[in-house]
Design a protein around this motif. Structure first.
Motif, PDB file in Angstrom:
ATOM      1  N   TRP A 100       4.211   1.760  24.486  1.00 54.81           N
ATOM      2  CA  TRP A 100       3.195   2.069  25.489  1.00 54.81           C
ATOM      3  C   TRP A 100       1.845   2.235  24.832  1.00 54.81           C
ATOM      4  O   TRP A 100       1.758   2.474  23.624  1.00 54.81           O
ATOM      5  CB  TRP A 100       3.586   3.289  26.330  1.00 54.81           C
ATOM      6  CG  TRP A 100       3.463   4.623  25.655  1.00 54.81           C
ATOM      7  CD1 TRP A 100       4.337   5.189  24.774  1.00 54.81           C
ATOM      8  CD2 TRP A 100       2.413   5.573  25.823  1.00 54.81           C
ATOM      9  NE1 TRP A 100       3.889   6.420  24.379  1.00 54.81           N
ATOM     10  CE2 TRP A 100       2.695   6.687  25.019  1.00 54.81           C
ATOM     11  CE3 TRP A 100       1.238   5.587  26.579  1.00 54.81           C
ATOM     12  CZ2 TRP A 100       1.872   7.800  24.938  1.00 54.81           C
ATOM     13  CZ3 TRP A 100       0.410   6.698  26.499  1.00 54.81           C
ATOM     14  CH2 TRP A 100       0.734   7.786  25.688  1.00 54.81           C
ATOM     15  N   LEU A 101       0.805   2.085  25.643  1.00 51.42           N
ATOM     16  CA  LEU A 101      -0.566   2.180  25.157  1.00 51.42           C
ATOM     17  C   LEU A 101      -1.486   2.374  26.349  1.00 51.42           C
ATOM     18  O   LEU A 101      -1.043   2.343  27.491  1.00 51.42           O
ATOM     19  CB  LEU A 101      -0.943   0.909  24.384  1.00 51.42           C
ATOM     20  CG  LEU A 101      -0.649  -0.431  25.068  1.00 51.42           C
ATOM     21  CD1 LEU A 101      -1.752  -0.841  26.017  1.00 51.42           C
ATOM     22  CD2 LEU A 101      -0.419  -1.506  24.026  1.00 51.42           C
ATOM     23  N   ASP A 102      -2.740   2.586  26.067  1.00 52.12           N
ATOM     24  CA  ASP A 102      -3.730   2.632  27.138  1.00 52.12           C
ATOM     25  C   ASP A 102      -4.959   1.854  26.708  1.00 52.12           C
ATOM     26  O   ASP A 102      -5.210   1.653  25.517  1.00 52.12           O
ATOM     27  CB  ASP A 102      -4.074   4.066  27.544  1.00 52.12           C
ATOM     28  CG  ASP A 102      -4.701   4.868  26.432  1.00 52.12           C
ATOM     29  OD1 ASP A 102      -5.943   4.854  26.338  1.00 52.12           O
ATOM     30  OD2 ASP A 102      -3.963   5.504  25.654  1.00 52.12           O
ATOM     31  N   PRO A 128     -17.046   5.934  34.504  1.00 57.46           N
ATOM     32  CA  PRO A 128     -17.554   5.662  35.849  1.00 57.46           C
ATOM     33  C   PRO A 128     -17.744   4.158  36.082  1.00 57.46           C
ATOM     34  O   PRO A 128     -18.335   3.461  35.260  1.00 57.46           O
ATOM     35  CB  PRO A 128     -18.892   6.409  35.884  1.00 57.46           C
ATOM     36  CG  PRO A 128     -18.672   7.556  34.938  1.00 57.46           C
ATOM     37  CD  PRO A 128     -17.835   6.972  33.823  1.00 57.46           C
ATOM     38  N   GLY A 129     -17.183   3.678  37.180  1.00 57.59           N
ATOM     39  CA  GLY A 129     -17.256   2.266  37.513  1.00 57.59           C
ATOM     40  C   GLY A 129     -16.132   1.437  36.912  1.00 57.59           C
ATOM     41  O   GLY A 129     -15.969   0.269  37.238  1.00 57.59           O
ATOM     42  N   GLY A 130     -15.355   2.018  36.036  1.00 59.64           N
ATOM     43  CA  GLY A 130     -14.227   1.332  35.401  1.00 59.64           C
ATOM     44  C   GLY A 130     -12.962   2.141  35.592  1.00 59.64           C
ATOM     45  O   GLY A 130     -12.883   2.992  36.475  1.00 59.64           O
ATOM     46  N   SER A 131     -11.976   1.881  34.752  1.00 54.43           N
ATOM     47  CA  SER A 131     -10.742   2.665  34.811  1.00 54.43           C
ATOM     48  C   SER A 131     -10.058   2.649  33.444  1.00 54.43           C
ATOM     49  O   SER A 131     -10.333   1.797  32.601  1.00 54.43           O
ATOM     50  CB  SER A 131      -9.796   2.123  35.878  1.00 54.43           C
ATOM     51  OG  SER A 131      -9.399   0.804  35.567  1.00 54.43           O
ATOM     52  N   ARG A 132      -9.198   3.619  33.266  1.00 51.50           N
ATOM     53  CA  ARG A 132      -8.348   3.670  32.073  1.00 51.50           C
ATOM     54  C   ARG A 132      -6.949   3.303  32.536  1.00 51.50           C
ATOM     55  O   ARG A 132      -6.415   3.914  33.466  1.00 51.50           O
ATOM     56  CB  ARG A 132      -8.372   5.054  31.454  1.00 51.50           C
ATOM     57  CG  ARG A 132      -7.674   5.103  30.111  1.00 51.50           C
ATOM     58  CD  ARG A 132      -8.043   6.342  29.359  1.00 51.50           C
ATOM     59  NE  ARG A 132      -7.507   6.330  28.019  1.00 51.50           N
ATOM     60  CZ  ARG A 132      -7.757   7.260  27.138  1.00 51.50           C
ATOM     61  NH1 ARG A 132      -8.550   8.276  27.448  1.00 51.50           N
ATOM     62  NH2 ARG A 132      -7.238   7.192  25.931  1.00 51.50           N
ATOM     63  N   CYS A 133      -6.372   2.300  31.900  1.00 52.01           N
ATOM     64  CA  CYS A 133      -5.089   1.748  32.317  1.00 52.01           C
ATOM     65  C   CYS A 133      -4.010   2.097  31.294  1.00 52.01           C
ATOM     66  O   CYS A 133      -4.234   1.980  30.088  1.00 52.01           O
ATOM     67  CB  CYS A 133      -5.186   0.231  32.432  1.00 52.01           C
ATOM     68  SG  CYS A 133      -6.608  -0.337  33.369  1.00 52.01           S
ATOM     69  N   PHE A 134      -2.849   2.485  31.791  1.00 51.62           N
ATOM     70  CA  PHE A 134      -1.701   2.811  30.947  1.00 51.62           C
ATOM     71  C   PHE A 134      -0.651   1.729  31.153  1.00 51.62           C
ATOM     72  O   PHE A 134      -0.302   1.410  32.291  1.00 51.62           O
ATOM     73  CB  PHE A 134      -1.162   4.195  31.304  1.00 51.62           C
ATOM     74  CG  PHE A 134      -2.159   5.280  31.035  1.00 51.62           C
ATOM     75  CD1 PHE A 134      -2.121   6.000  29.850  1.00 51.62           C
ATOM     76  CD2 PHE A 134      -3.159   5.578  31.953  1.00 51.62           C
ATOM     77  CE1 PHE A 134      -3.059   6.992  29.587  1.00 51.62           C
ATOM     78  CE2 PHE A 134      -4.101   6.568  31.701  1.00 51.62           C
ATOM     79  CZ  PHE A 134      -4.044   7.271  30.511  1.00 51.62           C
ATOM     80  N   LEU A 135      -0.168   1.163  30.049  1.00 52.63           N
ATOM     81  CA  LEU A 135       0.763   0.047  30.124  1.00 52.63           C
ATOM     82  C   LEU A 135       1.975   0.307  29.235  1.00 52.63           C
ATOM     83  O   LEU A 135       1.869   1.019  28.221  1.00 52.63           O
ATOM     84  CB  LEU A 135       0.077  -1.249  29.672  1.00 52.63           C
ATOM     85  CG  LEU A 135      -1.143  -1.652  30.486  1.00 52.63           C
ATOM     86  CD1 LEU A 135      -2.416  -1.334  29.724  1.00 52.63           C
ATOM     87  CD2 LEU A 135      -1.103  -3.117  30.817  1.00 52.63           C
ATOM     88  N   SER A 136       3.097  -0.278  29.614  1.00 53.92           N
ATOM     89  CA  SER A 136       4.307  -0.142  28.801  1.00 53.92           C
ATOM     90  C   SER A 136       5.084  -1.443  28.796  1.00 53.92           C
ATOM     91  O   SER A 136       4.865  -2.332  29.626  1.00 53.92           O
ATOM     92  CB  SER A 136       5.196   0.991  29.328  1.00 53.92           C
ATOM     93  OG  SER A 136       5.728   0.667  30.601  1.00 53.92           O
ATOM     94  N   LYS A 137       5.989  -1.524  27.846  1.00 50.27           N
ATOM     95  CA  LYS A 137       6.823  -2.713  27.679  1.00 50.27           C
ATOM     96  C   LYS A 137       8.157  -2.261  27.101  1.00 50.27           C
ATOM     97  O   LYS A 137       8.187  -1.473  26.152  1.00 50.27           O
ATOM     98  CB  LYS A 137       6.134  -3.686  26.716  1.00 50.27           C
ATOM     99  CG  LYS A 137       6.931  -4.916  26.344  1.00 50.27           C
ATOM    100  CD  LYS A 137       6.131  -5.762  25.358  1.00 50.27           C
ATOM    101  CE  LYS A 137       6.880  -6.971  24.883  1.00 50.27           C
ATOM    102  NZ  LYS A 137       6.067  -7.788  23.951  1.00 50.27           N
TER     103      LYS A 137
END
Length: 144
Positions: A100-102, A128-137
């Protein structure tokens, strides 16, 4: 017991360890040994200077990639993929079942998704105006 709270912007490793030790002890009492190990892969230039790489760790059967940076002049040449795939191979060798990572929305979400990562969470307006995404595999081939 008396105590005081001290606010600082100095992040020294001794203080980090003092905070981490009781937390890790509690977690291990609840979930068993985490078997945390650093996992670092560096990119070095001709002079041996580190110019980028991957900084992460394995624990509780998962690889966590905290940092992944490829120098601008090496981007688009597969170096980032090689870093992550090498880290995943090492994680499997360590018995990990997942990774996992972000990343920020303006960084490399599509890159990670192209390597099989899927979003499991997101914080809107960070920044602001963006996002932080968390992903896994999954690394063990099991379905989500």
């Amino acid at each position: 017991m008396t105590h005081r709270l001290t606010l600082t912007d100095v992040a020294d490793e001794t203080t980090r360890q003092a905070i981490l030790q009781p937390l890790r002890a509690y977690n291990e009492a609840q979930a068993g040994p985490g078997n945390y190990r650093p996992l670092v892969i560096t990119i070095q230039d001709e002079a041996g200077q580190v110019t980028g790489g991957l900084w992460g760790s394995t624990g509780y059967g998962w690889l966590y990639t905290q940092l992944l940076a490829v120098p601008e002049q090496l981007r688009g040449q597969g170096v980032g993929s090689k870093l992550l795939l090498q880290a995943e191979a090492e994680a499997r060798a360590r018995g990990c079942i997942g990774s996992w990572l972000d990343t920020f929305s303006f960084q490399a979400r599509a890159f990670y998704e192209g390597l099989g990562y899927r979003a499991f969470g997101e914080i809107a307006d960070y920044p602001p105006g963006g996002s932080r995404c968390f992903l896994s595999k999954r690394l063990d081939g099991a379905a989500r």
